[in-house]
Design a protein around this motif. Sequence first.
Motif, short mmCIF file in Angstrom:
data_model
loop_
_atom_site.label_atom_id
_atom_site.label_comp_id
_atom_site.label_asym_id
_atom_site.label_seq_id
_atom_site.Cartn_x
_atom_site.Cartn_y
_atom_site.Cartn_z
N GLY A 252 0.82 -1.21 0.00
CA GLY A 252 0.00 0.00 0.00
C GLY A 252 0.84 1.25 0.00
O GLY A 252 0.56 2.21 -0.73
N SER A 253 1.91 1.25 0.80
CA SER A 253 2.79 2.42 0.88
C SER A 253 3.47 2.70 -0.46
O SER A 253 3.66 3.85 -0.84
N LEU A 254 3.83 1.64 -1.19
CA LEU A 254 4.55 1.81 -2.45
C LEU A 254 3.63 2.15 -3.61
O LEU A 254 3.93 3.02 -4.42
N PHE A 255 2.49 1.44 -3.68
CA PHE A 255 1.66 1.52 -4.88
C PHE A 255 0.61 2.61 -4.86
O PHE A 255 0.25 3.16 -5.90
N ILE A 256 0.07 2.93 -3.68
CA ILE A 256 -1.00 3.92 -3.64
C ILE A 256 -0.55 5.26 -4.20
O ILE A 256 -1.19 5.81 -5.10
N PRO A 257 0.54 5.86 -3.71
CA PRO A 257 0.96 7.14 -4.30
C PRO A 257 1.44 7.01 -5.74
O PRO A 257 1.22 7.91 -6.56
N ALA A 258 2.07 5.88 -6.09
CA ALA A 258 2.58 5.70 -7.45
C ALA A 258 1.45 5.75 -8.47
O ALA A 258 1.56 6.42 -9.52
N PHE A 259 0.36 5.08 -8.18
CA PHE A 259 -0.73 5.03 -9.16
C PHE A 259 -1.71 6.18 -9.01
O PHE A 259 -2.49 6.45 -9.93
N ALA A 260 -1.66 6.88 -7.89
CA ALA A 260 -2.41 8.14 -7.80
C ALA A 260 -1.87 9.13 -8.83
O ALA A 260 -2.62 9.85 -9.50
N VAL A 261 -0.54 9.15 -8.98
CA VAL A 261 0.10 10.02 -9.99
C VAL A 261 -0.32 9.61 -11.39
O VAL A 261 -0.70 10.45 -12.22
N LEU A 262 -0.26 8.31 -11.68
CA LEU A 262 -0.58 7.81 -13.02
C LEU A 262 -2.01 8.14 -13.41
O LEU A 262 -2.29 8.59 -14.52
N ILE A 263 -2.95 7.91 -12.48
CA ILE A 263 -4.37 8.16 -12.76
C ILE A 263 -4.64 9.65 -12.92
O ILE A 263 -5.37 10.07 -13.83
N ALA A 264 -4.06 10.47 -12.04
CA ALA A 264 -4.27 11.91 -12.13
C ALA A 264 -3.74 12.47 -13.44
O ALA A 264 -4.35 13.35 -14.06
N ASP A 265 -2.59 11.98 -13.89
CA ASP A 265 -2.01 12.48 -15.13
C ASP A 265 -2.90 12.17 -16.32
O ASP A 265 -3.17 13.04 -17.16
N PHE A 266 -3.39 10.93 -16.40
CA PHE A 266 -4.17 10.53 -17.57
C PHE A 266 -5.54 11.20 -17.61
O PHE A 266 -5.95 11.76 -18.63
N PHE A 267 -6.26 11.18 -16.48
CA PHE A 267 -7.64 11.65 -16.50
C PHE A 267 -7.78 13.14 -16.24
O PHE A 267 -8.73 13.76 -16.75
N LEU A 268 -6.87 13.75 -15.47
CA LEU A 268 -7.00 15.17 -15.15
C LEU A 268 -6.10 16.06 -16.00
O LEU A 268 -6.53 17.13 -16.46
N ILE A 269 -4.87 15.64 -16.23
CA ILE A 269 -3.95 16.47 -17.02
C ILE A 269 -4.12 16.23 -18.52
O ILE A 269 -4.25 17.17 -19.30
N GLN A 270 -4.14 14.96 -18.93
CA GLN A 270 -4.20 14.63 -20.35
C GLN A 270 -5.63 14.44 -20.88
O GLN A 270 -5.80 14.18 -22.08
N ARG A 271 -6.62 14.60 -20.01
CA ARG A 271 -8.03 14.49 -20.41
C ARG A 271 -8.35 13.16 -21.08
O ARG A 271 -9.11 13.09 -22.06
N GLY A 272 -7.74 12.08 -20.59
CA GLY A 272 -8.07 10.75 -21.09
C GLY A 272 -7.44 10.37 -22.40
O GLY A 272 -7.95 9.47 -23.09
N GLN A 273 -6.33 11.03 -22.79
CA GLN A 273 -5.68 10.72 -24.06
C GLN A 273 -4.17 10.65 -23.88
O GLN A 273 -3.60 11.44 -23.13
N TYR A 274 -3.54 9.71 -24.54
CA TYR A 274 -2.09 9.65 -24.65
C TYR A 274 -1.72 9.47 -26.12
O TYR A 274 -2.45 8.81 -26.87
N ALA A 275 -0.59 10.03 -26.52
CA ALA A 275 -0.06 9.80 -27.86
C ALA A 275 0.69 8.47 -27.82
O ALA A 275 1.83 8.40 -27.35
N VAL A 276 0.05 7.42 -28.30
CA VAL A 276 0.58 6.07 -28.17
C VAL A 276 1.95 5.93 -28.82
O VAL A 276 2.87 5.32 -28.26
N ASP A 277 2.12 6.48 -30.00
CA ASP A 277 3.40 6.36 -30.70
C ASP A 277 4.53 7.00 -29.90
O ASP A 277 5.66 6.49 -29.88
N ASP A 278 4.25 8.12 -29.25
CA ASP A 278 5.28 8.78 -28.43
C ASP A 278 5.63 7.92 -27.21
O ASP A 278 6.80 7.81 -26.83
N LEU A 279 4.62 7.32 -26.59
CA LEU A 279 4.89 6.47 -25.43
C LEU A 279 5.77 5.28 -25.80
O LEU A 279 6.59 4.83 -24.99
#
Length: 446
Positions: A350-377
């Motif tokens: 819990g200590s390792l994964f909760i903050p790690a994936f809070a960042v991942l989820i916030a970036d995709f849904f709040l910053i990137q509005r649910g889109q990633y450039a797949v080719d760039d990734l």
Amino acid sequence: MLKNLSQHFGQDGLAATDASHRSLGFGGTTALWLGANVVVTTILTGMLLVPDLPFLQAMLIVLCGSAIGILPLVLVGLMGQRTGLTTMVLARGSYGVHGAKLPSLVNLLTLLAWSWIQALLAGMSLNYAVEHVTGYSNLPLFTILCETLVLLIALRGHLGIERVERWAAIGMLLLAGAVFYVMADKFEFSQLLSMPVEPRNEITPGIAFDIVIATAFSWIPLAADYNRNCRTQGDAAVGTWLGYVVATLLAMGLGATVSGFSVLGGMEQTYDPAVLLAGFGFGLPAAIVVFLSVMTTNVMCVYSASLSYLNMRPQTKFWKPALVIGVLSVAGSQIPGILDNFQSFLLIIGSLFIPAFAVLIADFFLIQRGQYAVDDLLSEDGGSYRYLGGFNPAAFAAYGLGAVLAYYWGWVSPLAWGASLPVFLITATSYTVLRRWVLVPRVRLA
């Protein structure tokens, strides 16, 4: 010879799954996550809760904790379904093309530890079943045999895993139902509901809620690895939520029930459910349930650990890390006392994964509005996700804050109802603020 054999292995990799090759519908997704979580480690978690807590309170905590804790996993699974990418490739979008190698390494090591525990438990259950029928006992041998079977299934890739999970889920439901039926026939459940609280594992309601949440979070790194093969967003979201919650209630309910009746019967608690259930007259069916559940879950661990390695070394063939991880799982399962620290292991996850994936989820849904450039990734230099030398400083700053809070509120000064949700929300909020207003360039969407 091994090279020729490898042609028959699954050719899974980091490339985005094409929509025409998606293999999971609603039923398959539900079965996948149900089969994954009707597992002995989840049963063990239920055993920790009773008699430290009243049975009904424990089950309410399990229901609420799993229903809430699974939501981040559902979101990461939706990210995989939208993009067709694995979890750790998606992490490049928030941590940077090089920064994502750190969570990949942490995930690889954590899944390897999970695999150690699962390999030992599978060996214990198979050893018990064979000894029950023939009188022959050899735990190291049966552990090796179990992990060899796990490796052979994992090497077939996601299609092999999906086929196995469907049948395993049906078998585990039938066997678990039979266990509950016989238990209800032999014992009075009213005694379980009215049994006095007795502190044995130092479990409070807050710690129990945190453990249930941590159990859900431990699956997050695997979410996109499998749900990228879902045909629709609805299949991915509803199937994952339903399969996980039903499985958790069933498995933790079984663990809490067996633990309660063992205490009422004056038996000594043990980490092997098959041994406990043997005292009630049906150890062999229980051993089969444990064996099936551990095998299916361990296959998923080995598969996703291999994908995490590929995110660090993309040119490697899938079968090579899978083979090495399978061998290491057998070796690790022989570590003395590995099951004695199971509760601490869950809280560390819990200590390792909760903050790690809070960042991942916030970036995709709040910053990137649910889109990633797949080719760039998928590009070697990260394209628009290169950030500062391949690292996103906002992600690591927010993760550092969340990890410190998780440690402090989880170990130094525990919160009354656990640290999981506060840590998740604070980390996601701090990342969003840092990412938008600190010196990190905006991602250019293709």
